[in-house]
Design an enzyme around this catalytic site. Sequence first.
Site, PDB file in Angstrom:
ATOM      1  N   ARG A 216     -41.177 -74.524 -27.813  1.00  0.00           N
ATOM      2  CA  ARG A 216     -41.421 -73.238 -27.146  1.00  0.00           C
ATOM      3  C   ARG A 216     -40.288 -72.250 -27.357  1.00  0.00           C
ATOM      4  NH1 ARG A 216     -41.553 -74.906 -21.203  1.00  0.00           N
ATOM      5  NH2 ARG A 216     -39.787 -76.117 -22.022  1.00  0.00           N
TER       6      ARG A 216
ATOM      7  N   GLU B 178     -27.970 -71.788 -19.679  1.00  0.00           N
ATOM      8  CA  GLU B 178     -27.298 -71.089 -18.580  1.00  0.00           C
ATOM      9  C   GLU B 178     -26.055 -70.445 -19.177  1.00  0.00           C
ATOM     10  OE1 GLU B 178     -26.783 -74.581 -16.222  1.00  0.00           O
ATOM     11  OE2 GLU B 178     -28.582 -74.195 -15.016  1.00  0.00           O
TER      12      GLU B 178
ATOM     13  N   GLN C 229     -20.783 -54.415 -12.405  1.00  0.00           N
ATOM     14  CA  GLN C 229     -21.625 -53.676 -13.345  1.00  0.00           C
ATOM     15  C   GLN C 229     -22.023 -54.606 -14.485  1.00  0.00           C
ATOM     16  OE1 GLN C 229     -20.418 -49.588 -14.238  1.00  0.00           O
ATOM     17  NE2 GLN C 229     -20.692 -49.987 -16.418  1.00  0.00           N
ATOM     18  N   ALA C 230     -23.239 -54.435 -15.003  1.00  0.00           N
ATOM     19  CA  ALA C 230     -23.706 -55.190 -16.168  1.00  0.00           C
ATOM     20  C   ALA C 230     -24.123 -54.198 -17.246  1.00  0.00           C
ATOM     21  CB  ALA C 230     -24.868 -56.099 -15.794  1.00  0.00           C
ATOM     22  N   ASN C 231     -23.555 -54.366 -18.444  1.00  0.00           N
ATOM     23  CA  ASN C 231     -23.814 -53.444 -19.546  1.00  0.00           C
ATOM     24  C   ASN C 231     -24.597 -54.129 -20.657  1.00  0.00           C
ATOM     25  OD1 ASN C 231     -22.178 -51.643 -18.155  1.00  0.00           O
ATOM     26  ND2 ASN C 231     -20.366 -52.096 -19.376  1.00  0.00           N
TER      27      ASN C 231
ATOM     28  N   ARG D 183     -17.021 -51.115 -32.100  1.00  0.00           N
ATOM     29  CA  ARG D 183     -16.781 -50.549 -30.771  1.00  0.00           C
ATOM     30  C   ARG D 183     -15.450 -51.072 -30.231  1.00  0.00           C
ATOM     31  NH1 ARG D 183     -21.767 -48.451 -28.795  1.00  0.00           N
ATOM     32  NH2 ARG D 183     -23.606 -49.248 -29.899  1.00  0.00           N
TER      33      ARG D 183
ATOM     34  N   HIS E 270     -11.096 -51.169 -26.361  1.00  0.00           N
ATOM     35  CA  HIS E 270     -11.144 -50.529 -25.051  1.00  0.00           C
ATOM     36  C   HIS E 270     -10.390 -51.353 -24.015  1.00  0.00           C
ATOM     37  CE1 HIS E 270     -15.222 -48.847 -26.609  1.00  0.00           C
ATOM     38  NE2 HIS E 270     -14.214 -48.100 -26.998  1.00  0.00           N
TER      39      HIS E 270
ATOM     40  N   LYS F 149     -14.177 -58.727 -18.342  1.00  0.00           N
ATOM     41  CA  LYS F 149     -15.510 -58.730 -18.952  1.00  0.00           C
ATOM     42  C   LYS F 149     -15.909 -60.138 -19.364  1.00  0.00           C
ATOM     43  CE  LYS F 149     -14.899 -54.098 -20.934  1.00  0.00           C
ATOM     44  NZ  LYS F 149     -14.785 -53.335 -22.202  1.00  0.00           N
TER      45      LYS F 149
ATOM     46  N   HIS G 192     -10.526 -54.960 -25.726  1.00  0.00           N
ATOM     47  CA  HIS G 192     -11.768 -55.571 -26.210  1.00  0.00           C
ATOM     48  C   HIS G 192     -12.419 -54.700 -27.270  1.00  0.00           C
ATOM     49  CE1 HIS G 192     -16.206 -56.548 -25.805  1.00  0.00           C
ATOM     50  NE2 HIS G 192     -15.664 -57.686 -26.198  1.00  0.00           N
TER      51      HIS G 192
ATOM     52  N   TYR H  82     -22.711 -57.594 -21.195  1.00  0.00           N
ATOM     53  CA  TYR H  82     -21.461 -58.020 -20.586  1.00  0.00           C
ATOM     54  C   TYR H  82     -21.414 -57.686 -19.112  1.00  0.00           C
ATOM     55  CZ  TYR H  82     -20.271 -53.634 -23.172  1.00  0.00           C
ATOM     56  OH  TYR H  82     -20.279 -52.398 -23.772  1.00  0.00           O
TER      57      TYR H  82
ATOM     58  N   GLU I 173     -10.038 -45.542 -18.067  1.00  0.00           N
ATOM     59  CA  GLU I 173     -10.372 -46.294 -19.267  1.00  0.00           C
ATOM     60  C   GLU I 173      -9.817 -45.603 -20.509  1.00  0.00           C
ATOM     61  OE1 GLU I 173     -14.238 -47.895 -19.456  1.00  0.00           O
ATOM     62  OE2 GLU I 173     -14.401 -48.152 -17.278  1.00  0.00           O
TER      63      GLU I 173
ATOM     64  N   ASP J 197     -13.573 -43.298 -30.395  1.00  0.00           N
ATOM     65  CA  ASP J 197     -12.782 -44.383 -30.970  1.00  0.00           C
ATOM     66  C   ASP J 197     -12.032 -43.926 -32.220  1.00  0.00           C
ATOM     67  OD1 ASP J 197     -13.569 -46.097 -28.974  1.00  0.00           O
ATOM     68  OD2 ASP J 197     -15.146 -47.067 -30.140  1.00  0.00           O
TER      69      ASP J 197
END
Length: 210
Positions: free
Chosen positions: A23, A28, A47-49, A59, A62, A72, A119, A132, A143, A175
């Site tokens: 399937r 997890e 927060q979840a991005n 990217r 940062h 993160k 990161h 993340y 930031e 950047d």
Amino acid sequence: MQTRELSIPGAWEITPRQFGDDRGTFMEWFKEPAFTAALGHGLHLAQANCSVSAAGVLRGVHYADVPPGQAKYVFCAAGAVLDVIVDLRVGSPTFGRWDSVLLDDVDRRAVYLSEGLGHAFLSLADGSTVVYLCSEGYAPDREHGIHPLDPDLAIAWPTQGRDGRPLELTLSGKDEQAPSLAEALAAGALPQADVVAAHVAGLRGEAVNR
């Protein structure tokens, strides 16, 4: 779930156990008890991005002011990225060094980086999807960035994608204009290792007292 601390203290590789059949696959990709056992404190989720990137999109690097910083927990749900962690903590024995982990939809590893670390990631395939979990929400005034192609960092970015084709790097305007590590250091814009250590120690104390 297996955890391994990287060569940059405060950065960890997490490898989940996958359960596959005809399937598909189940895993997890974050487990709070295993996370806390390895790091000595939990992950406060603010927060979840989610970002989706074409091959060659770069990217970062940062980072956020400490305190509160922004830890993160990074996972690649589809595609592949080279995830890079840079030690930006002034006074750290590994200041200016970096380590990397391949995050993809095969091994399905994750990376955790604590406060004070930089990161970045390079997408190695079209549609690479990175999610993340962040300990603090986005705060533009706290930031910052370091140019990911800074020769002083000398990050060994891949030149070929997952399909073997040459990568053409694409950076955001922000950047592209980020300072070098030396410029950020001279401006006093980098986190201090002792301040970061005290902040993380406070997180461990909170975990113990719960």
